[in-house]
Write an enzyme that holds these catalytic residues in place. Structure first.
Site, PDB file in Angstrom:
ATOM      1  CB  CYS A 242      -0.894  -0.052   1.237  1.00  0.00           C
ATOM      2  SG  CYS A 242      -1.722   1.483   1.656  1.00  0.00           S
TER       3      CYS A 242
ATOM      4  CB  CYS B 155       0.432   1.679   4.087  1.00  0.00           C
ATOM      5  SG  CYS B 155      -1.276   1.122   4.042  1.00  0.00           S
TER       6      CYS B 155
END
Length: 117
Positions: free
Chosen positions: A30, A33
């Protein structure tokens, strides 16, 4: 304080045995993230009175499912064992600082009294 890796074995105990716990649900693949990770780490170092945990949703699918994580990153906050906040999306450092201040200010007894009215 450095971030703590949370998993099925230590998640519930961490939530129940600490006054204020921030949990970052994230994934290695991600991009948001990865952008949020250093911000979260810096906040953990600046706020040693708060437990900052991380849950890799691919390694802990059971926790992600139990927490009803639909997107990553998702930040969840527990205060005195109760979930008081959950929001998907990476935060800027200033926004995370605001959330930290708001979480510290939450008075669970007053909230319970308001709900009872």
């Amino acid at each position: 304080m450095a971030t703590v890796n949370l998993n099925s074995q230590n998640f519930q105990e961490t939530i129940e045995n600490n006054d204020l716990v921030f949990v970052d649900f994230w994934a290695t693949w991600c991009r948001p993230c990865k952008a949020f990770g250093p911000i979260y780490q810096k906040a953990s170092e600046a706020n040693s009175d708060i437990v900052f945990g991380k849950v890799d949703i691919d390694q802990c699918q059971d926790l992600a499912a139990a927490a009803d994580i639909q997107a990553v990153p998702t930040l969840m906050i527990a205060k005195q064992g109760q979930i008081i906040f959950k929001q998907a999306g990476a935060l800027r450092a200033s926004d995370l600082d605001d959330v930290i201040s708001q979480a510290r200010a939450v008075n669970l007894e007053e909230a319970a009294e308001e709900t009872a009215k």
